[in-house]
Structures are given as C-alpha cells and as structure tokens.
Scaffold this active site. Structure first.
Site, short mmCIF file in Angstrom:
data_model
loop_
_atom_site.label_atom_id
_atom_site.label_comp_id
_atom_site.label_asym_id
_atom_site.label_seq_id
_atom_site.Cartn_x
_atom_site.Cartn_y
_atom_site.Cartn_z
CE LYS A 186 -3.91 -2.25 2.30
NZ LYS A 186 -3.30 -3.56 2.61
NE ARG A 187 6.36 0.89 1.08
CZ ARG A 187 6.24 -0.02 2.02
NH1 ARG A 187 5.05 -0.35 2.48
NH2 ARG A 187 7.29 -0.62 2.53
#
Length: 296
Positions: free
Chosen positions: A104-105
């Site tokens: 989830k960057r």
C-alpha cells in the site's frame, strides 16, 4: 502509457486472467500474524516467520492463482523480516505463482519513484508481479509506479472502496468536479486499461474493493465494469460475502474479481495437505459466489 512491456513477460492482467481461469479466482494472503504463528506452534521471530511463509508457498505454489504477502507483517521484524519477504517472493516466482505484494505504498515525486524501483523494477528483490498502492495524494502521484509497472509487465492494485469504516471519510467524499473520490479513482484506472480493453484483454491496473461494501459502488457512481482491470476483493465466501452480496457489490464486473483469503486458508496449516484442501475449498467457494447469476 505506451512504454514497451518487458519482452520476457506478458502484461500482468493477461497473466492473472490465465491463472484465474486455471486455478480459480483465489488470492491466498501470506499474513504471518503472531496469533497464526502461535497456532502453528511457531515463535514470533525470524525463524517462525520464515517457516510459516515458506510453508505456505511450498504447499500452494503452482496450485492457486496468486499469493499476497502482507509486507507490514514482515517489516515488523526489521531488516531480517524484509529479507524473508524477499525469499517468499523468489520462492513464489520459482513455483510459478503470481505474487501481489501488499505494501500500500503512496507518495510523491522521487519518493514514489523510489517505491516503484523497490517493488516493480526488474531485478529488485522485493519485486513481485503486482503491488498495492494508495492514491490519496492524488492519482497522478502514482505516475512513477504506473510507468514502471507498464514497462516491466507488472500490475498495480489501487485502493478504491475498502471495507474499513474509516475509509468512507475519504473514499466517499465528493471532488470539485462533483464525482466521488472512489469514482474518480476508478475512472483513472479505466483510462490506463483502455489499450488492453481494445485488445479484449484484462488490464493491469486493478482496484481494491471490499466484498462487503453493499451498495457503495452503485451509490457513489463507481463503474467497476468499465475499469476492465482485476478487482482484488477481501471478504469473499467464508469471509462473509456470498453470491447475492457479490452481485450487489460488483454487478457485471464479477468476472474480474480476485477473491482474497488469508486466515480462512492459513488457519488450516501447517500441514501441506490441509492447506491444499482449504485452498481448494476457498477457490471453489469464490468461483461459485462469482457466477454470472447468483443462483447459477
């Protein structure tokens, strides 16, 4: 984006579609929670982390459509934990199973480019086949990841409509153009998948959409079918959502749904045979729940 795909690798969307057809629409999460480690008789340390994670790959590699290792549960062990994540990605690759790294960057400029290099560049130890990303600094902030994913034949899963209650504060909000934030994110993904759609293929820019969100997509004007990309859906089958719920959430986009199951499969371990049976059941449940007609 028009960048050439790595000549050694077909686009992620096409590879995922083939894997889902062969093995069923199931993504098995590799989530080494302390409680699961304990249930398997393992310590919450590097040795336990490695044993747990590689056992899942050994048992299910080549038997499911994809794996989704949760990066945070490796990172909590520090640099050695990240090293185990690298081992897991390499083992899944050797087993011929697609890997979605759930990290989830999301950031801007050179920092987002750094994340893209870490998780999407050819030769990067943390590069699987796809990466989960957060677009909430603006969808355009994901451009370095989008560009590198297209260049290397990898994919992205963009957070769109998640099932956590806090997500509504942002995802259900209305933009300056009068559309919901979630609908705007879906429209951007659809535009990036347009070339694949013109070829009759599944695109490589997918969305994360919770299977238990009810009428939210419809109410917010999110056209999931138009995305023409994979829809990573936590909450399918034994996790809570059956055929009727999935018809409500996904409508005509159900054939693009990749059901994500973590504890529902992992709690069967550490026996290889038990993990394989649990994965077969979960894949069958997902396939049945995602039929074109709820009672079909």
């Amino acid at each position: 984006m028009t960048a050439a795909v790595s000549p050694q690798r077909a686009p992620f969307g096409a590879r995922l579609a083939a894997a889902m057809t062969e093995f069923g629409p199931l993504c098995v999460g590799i989530d080494p929670h302390p409680g699961l480690l304990a249930a398997w008789g393992l310590a919450d340390d590097i040795a336990g982390l490695r044993s747990f994670s590689l056992t899942v790959v050994e048992a299910l590699g080549g038997k499911v459509a994809s794996f989704k290792p949760q990066s945070a549960l490796f990172e909590r062990h520090g640099s050695k934990g990240v090293g185990v994540l690298e081992e897991v990605i390499a083992a899944a690759r050797d087993a011929g199973t697609l890997t979605i790294v759930d990290a989830k960057r999301g950031d801007i400029g050179s920092t987002m480019a750094g994340y893209a290099d870490a998780f999407l560049a050819d030769g990067a130890p943390l590069a699987g086949d796809a990466l989960t990303v957060s677009p909430y600094l603006g969808f355009g902030s994901l451009a370095p990841a989008v560009e590198l994913a297209h260049e290397t034949g990898r994919g992205l899963f963009v957070l769109c409509l998640t099932s956590n209650p806090e997500g509504k504060q942002v995802q259900h909000s209305v933009t300056t153009t009068g559309t919901s934030v979630a609908a705007d994110m879906a429209a951007h993904a659809a535009a990036l998948n347009a070339d694949a759609a013109s070829r009759g293929e599944l695109g490589s820019i997918g969305l994360v959409v919770g299977a238990t969100i009810g009428d939210a997509a419809r109410d917010l004007g999110v056209d999931l079918a138009a995305v023409n990309g994979p829809l990573l859906a936590p909450g399918v089958g034994a996790q809570g959502a059956g055929a009727a719920e999935l018809a409500q959430v996904f409508g005509g986009a159900r054939t693009s749904v990749l059901a994500s199951s973590s504890r529902g499969v992992l709690k069967a371990g550490p026996s290889h045979e038990a993990l394989q049976r649990a994965a077969l059941v979960a894949a069958a449940e997902a396939r049945d729940a995602l039929r074109d007609t709820p009672n079909g």
